[in-house]
Design a protein around this motif. Sequence first.
Motif, PDB file in Angstrom:
ATOM      1  N   ALA A 383     -53.493  45.695  -3.282  1.00 37.42           N
ATOM      2  CA  ALA A 383     -53.664  46.823  -2.349  1.00 37.42           C
ATOM      3  C   ALA A 383     -53.940  48.062  -3.174  1.00 37.42           C
ATOM      4  N   GLY A 384     -55.062  48.704  -2.934  1.00 37.17           N
ATOM      5  CA  GLY A 384     -55.454  49.842  -3.753  1.00 37.17           C
ATOM      6  C   GLY A 384     -55.772  49.359  -5.160  1.00 37.17           C
ATOM      7  N   LYS A 385     -55.817  50.300  -6.106  1.00 37.07           N
ATOM      8  CA  LYS A 385     -56.236  49.919  -7.457  1.00 37.07           C
ATOM      9  C   LYS A 385     -55.125  49.304  -8.285  1.00 37.07           C
ATOM     10  N   ARG A 386     -53.859  49.640  -7.925  1.00 29.37           N
ATOM     11  CA  ARG A 386     -52.804  49.293  -8.858  1.00 29.37           C
ATOM     12  C   ARG A 386     -51.687  48.446  -8.285  1.00 29.37           C
ATOM     13  N   LYS A 387     -51.765  48.090  -7.035  1.00 28.93           N
ATOM     14  CA  LYS A 387     -50.639  47.372  -6.449  1.00 28.93           C
ATOM     15  C   LYS A 387     -50.968  45.891  -6.251  1.00 28.93           C
ATOM     16  N   TYR A 388     -50.143  45.083  -6.876  1.00 30.21           N
ATOM     17  CA  TYR A 388     -50.381  43.631  -6.853  1.00 30.21           C
ATOM     18  C   TYR A 388     -49.094  42.907  -6.472  1.00 30.21           C
ATOM     19  N   ALA A 389     -49.239  41.744  -5.824  1.00 28.55           N
ATOM     20  CA  ALA A 389     -48.092  40.851  -5.621  1.00 28.55           C
ATOM     21  C   ALA A 389     -48.601  39.407  -5.707  1.00 28.55           C
ATOM     22  N   LYS A 390     -47.758  38.563  -6.259  1.00 28.26           N
ATOM     23  CA  LYS A 390     -48.101  37.133  -6.365  1.00 28.26           C
ATOM     24  C   LYS A 390     -47.394  36.438  -5.204  1.00 28.26           C
ATOM     25  N   LEU A 391     -48.164  36.013  -4.209  1.00 27.59           N
ATOM     26  CA  LEU A 391     -47.567  35.387  -3.026  1.00 27.59           C
ATOM     27  C   LEU A 391     -47.417  33.884  -3.257  1.00 27.59           C
ATOM     28  N   ILE A 392     -46.249  33.372  -2.973  1.00 25.91           N
ATOM     29  CA  ILE A 392     -46.012  31.929  -3.104  1.00 25.91           C
ATOM     30  C   ILE A 392     -45.642  31.405  -1.726  1.00 25.91           C
ATOM     31  N   PHE A 393     -46.578  30.662  -1.143  1.00 26.99           N
ATOM     32  CA  PHE A 393     -46.367  30.201   0.236  1.00 26.99           C
ATOM     33  C   PHE A 393     -45.596  28.892   0.250  1.00 26.99           C
ATOM     34  N   LYS A 394     -44.466  28.896   0.946  1.00 26.12           N
ATOM     35  CA  LYS A 394     -43.635  27.691   1.040  1.00 26.12           C
ATOM     36  C   LYS A 394     -43.413  27.304   2.490  1.00 26.12           C
ATOM     37  N   GLY A 395     -44.361  27.671   3.342  1.00 26.29           N
ATOM     38  CA  GLY A 395     -44.190  27.420   4.781  1.00 26.29           C
ATOM     39  C   GLY A 395     -44.384  25.943   5.135  1.00 26.29           C
TER      40      GLY A 395
END
Lengths: 395, 395
Positions: A383-395
């Motif tokens: 999101a934007g230039k500097r915001k990151y997240a590593k999503l791990i889907f366990k659904g």
Amino acid sequence: MKIEEKFLKQAQELARGAEIVPNGVMGLAEKLQTAANENRPLRVKLGLDPTRPDLHLGHTVVMRKLKKFQELGHTIVLIVGGATAMVGDPSGKSETRPALSKEQVNENAKTYFEQMAKALDVSRAEVKNNADWLHSMSFVDMLKLASSTTVAKILTRDDFNKRYKTARPISVVEFFYPLMQAYDSVIVKADIELGGTDQTFNLIMGRDVQNFYGIKEGQIAMTLPLIEGTDGAVKMSKTYPEHCISLTDSSKDMYGKIMSIPDNLMPKYYLLLTDLNFNKENNPRDEKMRLAFEITKMYHGENKAAEAQNEFINIVQNKNLPDNMEEVELKEPVNILDLITRLNFTPSKSEAKRLIAGGGVKFEGEKISDIQLNIAKSGILQAGKRKYAKLIFKG
Amino acid sequence: MKIEEKFLKQAQELARGAEIVPNGVMGLAEKLQTAANENRPLRVKLGLDPTRPDLHLGHTVVMRKLKKFQELGHTIVLIVGGATAMVGDPSGKSETRPALSKEQVNENAKTYFEQMAKALDVSRAEVKNNADWLHSMSFVDMLKLASSTTVAKILTRDDFNKRYKTARPISVVEFFYPLMQAYDSVIVKADIELGGTDQTFNLIMGRDVQNFYGIKEGQIAMTLPLIEGTDGAVKMSKTYPEHCISLTDSSKDMYGKIMSIPDNLMPKYYLLLTDLNFNKENNPRDEKMRLAFEITKMYHGENKAAEAQNEFINIVQNKNLPDNMEEVELKEPVNILDLITRLNFTPSKSEAKRLIAGGGVKFEGEKISDIQLNIAKSGILQAGKRKYAKLIFKG
């Protein structure tokens, strides 16, 4: 008064970015000379509003100035506005201030000082709460204070004048606020008072009221401009968190936010937030990095500043992924707007929508355009230039 | 509210010469009905300024009204403005009020009440000194009071408005005066407040401030016109002693002074100073004698009034000499101006000059025109229509 060259030079340095009333730099030089003649430190006052304990870079403009005085051996007097805060502000303003208990005032003040410690040596400052003298004022004391100025004079204050002319109500008690903070200057015998340019009226009132109480050479007012937030448009304030650079921001956020300011804001940030001089010959990007590094260094140290700079170069300039990404487990499909706000990437859903509309949100490198989208697989969210997240889907 | 005929009639009688806000006579009738419904007397407030204890007929306009309420069984609450008097008036007015000590305030109040006793039963009135509650107000109490109204509202008061518009200073403390006297109404729970028409603003402020403090049906304001002095031009006041009829004036002076008012002032004097009605069909001189007799009777009794009337007829109408003349021994020749002022026939030498120029001074029946004249023989000196002295020269 004969002013030594030394004090004239000190005054010129201290005056960087500031406006001084009366008599400008010479007024300040005279104060410095007087202190030397009388072999005493100057008493430099700053009033604090303990209703809002979160400090941002805007506050450091004045605090940095206090630090300069401190470095020259002068005494900083910090006044916590306990009396006023405990009364609250009953004015007709849209944004009313709540009345605080003594405990809340003290707690807020503590938070305030912890953050202030990043900019100056609070332990060496005199810290006072104006409730200590204002609350014990008698009826006769109050009337005496009220007789120190005229209605016409207070109505010249810009905000009062506008409200009076546009028939918006001004409570009589509001007339007491400038008088009360002015009376603080009488009690602490201030030689200089610092504040934002929006405080000019109050600071000069302090001088007048000192005079009324028999202090012949009253304080001089040293006011500093308010700085804009990262959008370059609106005054930096917690009210607009996305454009506000807090002292409690992480080094990476601080660095990144400074890198996001418009180029034309750089000279002002250089002038008021650092001791460096803006160099317009330099490449703007390099000049902005020098600014971001310098400010981040002040509040987080050189190592953290270097780390933040490296990450910024890595992810924004070289389009690499950051080294340490937050990992987030998803147990079920989540709507993209909910996800962005839950991760605090934006302060609100409407901000999230705007970011998506502007093409600022990517999942696995692909721009997202559908605000209804549910994320139901693992991958990197940006999101934007500097915001990151590593999503791990366990659904 | 259903108003009984009886209270409507009472209200109409009480309203003689007065203006009532809000709701005029009906507002007063409602108060009377409420008191009857609640089986209690009304509380009728009058504020007194103890800096000027000398009462004149102008003061009796309001006092007579208080007496009417007293006769109907209601409670008179007299507020001595001790708090304000002890502070003094620091305003920009040409005529500043001095700050008085508590002892002076009490002493003045005593004199005031002694004179008031001529017009109403002071012993049955509640007498209070607002220093008792105002002086013990705390900082927070004061700010609360100050928050009860707005700057714009206070600036609508006629004198403030004029001063603000003509850039004459108004001290902030002056804003407190209307608030303080209004707070008195909160403390004494006034149902009605009386005052001169110049007090209308303050009295309505009393109602508003009662409301701010939770008193739902606040006081109504009952204001009465100020009366002119004997010249018919300027408001009766000690500042113009020659046109002022004091309660301490002798019966003969009182009668004589009333006889000197212009005819067109009679209806107002009848309306506000007596219970009689002016009869325009009567001969003006007879009507004025009836007025002078009635008023003199009120403050000196019937016998003294008759005596004053007889003397007036004797010396002014029949040009006879008065029965009892002051005898004055002269040990050396005395200048006529000095003599006139020494005898208190005029309050100043300039007044004496004017009287001589107007042909108003006679010695042994001969008009005096030379202000340099020295009196060096025995004889009757007359100044104006009613002032005589028997000079006995022993030089």
